[in-house]
Design an enzyme around this catalytic site. Structure first.
Site, PDB file in Angstrom:
ATOM      1  N   TRP A 364       1.047  -0.822  -0.176  1.00  0.00           N
ATOM      2  CA  TRP A 364       0.211  -0.079   0.160  1.00  0.00           C
ATOM      3  C   TRP A 364       0.775   1.541   0.092  1.00  0.00           C
ATOM      4  CZ3 TRP A 364      -1.950   3.207   5.002  1.00  0.00           C
ATOM      5  CH2 TRP A 364      -0.427   2.511   6.183  1.00  0.00           C
ATOM      6  N   ASP A 365       2.652   1.325   0.398  1.00  0.00           N
ATOM      7  CA  ASP A 365       3.206   2.113   0.337  1.00  0.00           C
ATOM      8  C   ASP A 365       3.104   3.210  -0.698  1.00  0.00           C
ATOM      9  OD1 ASP A 365       3.689   0.394   2.219  1.00  0.00           O
ATOM     10  OD2 ASP A 365       6.421   1.056   2.066  1.00  0.00           O
ATOM     11  N   GLU A 494       0.727  -1.981  12.261  1.00  0.00           N
ATOM     12  CA  GLU A 494       0.866  -3.679  12.607  1.00  0.00           C
ATOM     13  C   GLU A 494       1.144  -3.972  13.997  1.00  0.00           C
ATOM     14  OE1 GLU A 494       3.088  -3.986   9.762  1.00  0.00           O
ATOM     15  OE2 GLU A 494       2.100  -3.581   8.005  1.00  0.00           O
ATOM     16  N   LYS A 606       2.779   0.721  15.787  1.00  0.00           N
ATOM     17  CA  LYS A 606       4.218   0.836  15.043  1.00  0.00           C
ATOM     18  C   LYS A 606       4.175   2.212  14.546  1.00  0.00           C
ATOM     19  CE  LYS A 606       6.583  -2.041  11.659  1.00  0.00           C
ATOM     20  NZ  LYS A 606       6.295  -2.986  10.785  1.00  0.00           N
ATOM     21  N   GLN A 607       3.032   2.884  14.197  1.00  0.00           N
ATOM     22  CA  GLN A 607       3.203   4.008  13.551  1.00  0.00           C
ATOM     23  C   GLN A 607       1.539   4.278  13.850  1.00  0.00           C
ATOM     24  OE1 GLN A 607       3.062   0.236  10.766  1.00  0.00           O
ATOM     25  NE2 GLN A 607       2.377   1.860   9.065  1.00  0.00           N
TER      26      GLN A 607
END
Length: 765
Positions: A364-365, A494, A606-607
């Protein structure tokens, strides 16, 4: 690490000296690519001195091999095969001999060793002086670039100037087909982001009866074919020429001060899967080499420089006030441009073509982090990247059926060929937000470019199939007053897996429903022939339109009324908060030091997750709500993902927290140069590089596309005097210059338009 910014340029990355660790690290930074293939910045002779190399790999985009994924315990629907991009023959490898002594950094004495990557020109240059054990010396200059005008061509020029007469000087080249397996294919790691490769993954055979040297390679299991060809020109007609196996050799008697030059071209053909085409493609590759050789290295180089000038004219971002940051920013834009597949059938991997991390997979980046750069500066490339998703739509339909969904499509979380390649489904297949990510990218592309043809054909079909999947995956929950819910999913974060109603996923699905419904209504209203053909071919039913509207209106978006916080998912606030502050530094990233279930039990990110949702749909949230959520989620985020800091930086700009925005941006802009994540050796962090552009344009420039209008809310950090950039919008080019005192918008191409500066309308003509 002694990578330095050149004092005389804001365009050059310079490495000086012969420290092995530095040279190994900079293999990634000095990598060159063009979307078709790339080659790491390893030394030409490094096959003989492996402590100077982490990986010499040359990689062709989507040239991959596969093997079954070995599960200790299998379940239905698990991904079946690894897809791994493999190193192909190394076309930059060569040997220089003086008095029959082979040059390398561990033999004789090397001085004045310097490598420079000129970002403005797209050329890597290496210079040094070498003295052998007999005291004879040579000056060497090697130039290297990967051509954009001839996308299959790697061009090198080797110039050697002797300091002495009567020495025997020899240059040897050869197509290294990796039979003597080097580190390029011997990477071992327990890091799940790196796939261990052992053994050459292709068969090779010399092709006879062609004018130039040709090698045919075919992958072991996927049966993908490639032709690698070579053509050399040596400046001295009196040289003793010989050939042995894959090698060619030129030997001359050195004359003091008289430079000898080797011009070398290596071609990597396009991938083909029908072996019967081999000889024809070999002949075409040979013809291409002849054409490029007839032009000559210098003219090829001039074409390269001109191409890069055109790129930078549209895509450069200028910062007044920080030269080091300026070159770091340009480094990121340079690598972004290098990474993009340009043929509509290939995409951008998480590491571009600079390393073997993540096996060359597409994530998806691309849509969420890398596409915006192309959308507003190189829209033709943006379209081709989106077209790749259309080429794998049938595989996405197959995956939906495998997930017991009878309608629609589910795009693979990580893939090359369209099939799911993530063996860990909680952080892979469960991230069904990828459908909404792709839908959002298509919707934004059509709005920003006005490309109605793509919107009514490929775009429409993808929007409908992704909406169909969400409609089938979710259901109406009577215990939530009939709200539409999406259960057992994983959002962008994640460290929080298999949850109900991830806010980001639900919001993306909600908008996916609207995008699909709006497009269908546009087709029905305009009676567009392309659109009607799509609706007919995929058997669209009018009731689906009503279903999507209902799901859009009733989508459940979790919110904690007591704390007045947006909930990342149903369960997040019910977990204990991870003690980030007292976790030992060596235990980050958490995924390498704790069992997934340990991490999943806690509130730890994580993000960016909810914060990312609020960036994408900023106008749907009040500033007060965004500020509360930002403060909360920042406190529980580790930024173990390279995708995180840019989003937190953009939202800090949105909230006018400029010191924080600047600090996040510095980490983002210099992530690979400073090796912030400690894994740059495996390839650049391409999504973070896209995040750098977004931080500048969406963050400090304050750009948002609201409806059909570009809105700007610019804010600069104290450290800078001015930033200047360009954006393309519907066949127009707008130049934006922002200082602390003012913002200037100039329409330099295209029809007049209205933009918004904060709440003020400005008419540009």
């Amino acid at each position: 690490m002694n990578t330095l910014i050149s004092n005389d340029s804001k365009w050059i990355l310079t490495e000086e000296g012969t420290d092995p660790e530095t040279i190994r690290q900079n293999e990634t930074l000095f990598a060159l690519s063009n979307g078709h293939f790339g080659t790491r910045g390893s030394l030409e002779e490094v096959g003989r001195t492996k402590n100077y190399s982490h990986s010499e790999a040359t990689l062709v985009n989507a040239y991959y091999d596969s093997e079954p994924i070995q599960y200790g315990e299998w379940a239905y629907g698990y991904a079946k095969e690894h897809q791994t991009v493999i190193p192909v023959p190394n076309g930059k490898k060569l040997t220089i001999k003086l008095d029959n002594e082979r040059f390398d950094l561990e033999a004789g004495k090397t001085t004045n060793h310097k490598r420079q990557l000129d970002l403005k020109k797209g050329i890597l240059t290496r210079t040094f002086t070498w003295e052998n054990t007999k005291g004879h010396r040579i000056d060497v200059k090697i130039e290297r670039f990967v051509s954009y005008d001839y996308p299959e061509i790697l061009a090198q020029k080797v110039a050697v100037t002797p300091h002495d007469d009567d020495c025997a000087l020899e240059i040897v080249t050869g197509l290294d087909d990796l039979k003597d397996l080097g580190q390029a294919s011997e990477i071992e790691s327990n890091d799940p982001r790196v796939k261990t490769q052992k053994g050459r993954r292709f068969r090779s055979e010399k092709i006879k009866n062609t004018q130039n040297k040709m090698l045919h390679i075919e992958t072991n299991n996927t049966n993908l074919n490639l032709i690698v060809g070579e053509k050399n020109q040596f400046s001295s007609p009196s040289a003793d020429y010989s050939t042995k196996g894959n090698e060619e050799s030129w030997e001359v008697k050195a004359i003091k001060g008289e430079t000898v030059v080797l011009e070398r071209l290596v071609a990597y053909s396009n991938i083909f899967d029908d072996n019967s085409e081999r000889d024809g493609i070999a002949q075409r590759t040979s013809t291409l080499l002849n054409e490029a050789s007839a032009i000559g290295f210098q003219e090829l180089k001039e074409k390269q420089i001109k191409h890069m000038e055109e790129f930078w004219d549209m895509s450069d971002i200028e910062i007044e006030g920080d030269d080091e940051l300026q070159v770091g920013l340009r480094f990121n834009l340079f690598h972004l441009y290098q990474a993009a597949g340009r043929d509509g059938n290939r995409n951008m991997s998480a590491k571009g073509l600079t390393g073997e991390g993540y096996e060359g997979h597409y994530f998806w980046d691309t849509e969420m982090y890398m596409l915006p750069f192309f959308l507003y500066t190189q829209p033709k490339i943006a379209k081709r990247l989106l077209n790749y998703r259309y080429t794998i739509l049938e595989e996405a339909r197959n995956r939906a059926r495998e997930m017991a969904v009878d309608a629609g499509a589910l795009f693979a979380w990580r893939t090359i060929n369209g099939k799911e390649a993530s063996p860990y489904y909680p952080a892979g297949t469960a991230q069904i937000h990828i459908n909404g990510d792709i839908a959002h990218a298509i919707h934004t592309y059509v709005k920003a470019t006005g490309d109605k043809r793509f919107g009514m054909k490929e775009g429409l079909e993808i929007l409908l199939e992704t909406a169909r999947f969400y409609a089938a995956w979710g259901h109406y929950d009577e215990k939530r007053n009939g709200a539409f819910v999406l259960n057992d999913v994983t959002g962008p974060d994640e460290y929080t897996a298999i949850v109900n109603n991830n806010y980001y996923t639900n919001l993306m699905a909600k908008h996916n429903f609207k995008y699909a419904a709006d497009m269908v209504e546009a087709v029905l209203e305009s009676e567009d022939e392309l659109g009607q053909e799509v609706l007919s071919r995929i058997n669209f039913k009018k009731k689906e339109l009503n279903n999507w509207k209902k799901a859009y209106e009733n989508m459940f978006l979790p919110y904690d009324e007591e704390q007045q916080l947006t909930m990342q998912d149903d369960s997040f606030f019910h977990k204990e908060v991870w003690d980030i502050e007292n976790t030992p530094k060596e235990n980050f990233p958490l995924l390498l030091n704790y069992h997934p279930l340990t991490i999943y039990r806690y509130q730890v990110n994580k993000q960016a997750d909810t914060v990312l949702a609020q960036f994408l749909f900023s106008d749907e949230f009040s500033q007060e709500q965004k500020a509360r959520d930002y403060e909360y989620y920042e406190s529980v985020t580790t930024h173990d993902s390279s995708l995180s800091r840019s989003i937190f930086g953009i939202m800090a700009s949105d909230l006018n927290q400029m010191e924080k925005a600047y600090n996040y941006f510095m980490d983002t802009a210099l992530m690979d140069i400073s090796d912030l994540q400690s894994n740059t050796k495996d390839g650049v962090h391409a999504a973070n590089m896209g995040g750098t552009w977004m931080s500048m344009i969406y963050g400090f420039g304050g750009l948002r596309l609201v409806g059909d209008t570009l809105h700007f809310k610019p804010r600069l950090p104290e450290e800078w005097k001015r930033i200047t950039f360009k954006v393309q919008f519907r066949h127009r080019v707008i130049k934006v210059s922002i200082s602390k005192e003012e913002a200037d918008y100039q329409l330099i191409k295209g029809e007049p338009l209205v933009i918004k500066h904060f709440d003020e309308e400005r008419y540009l003509k």
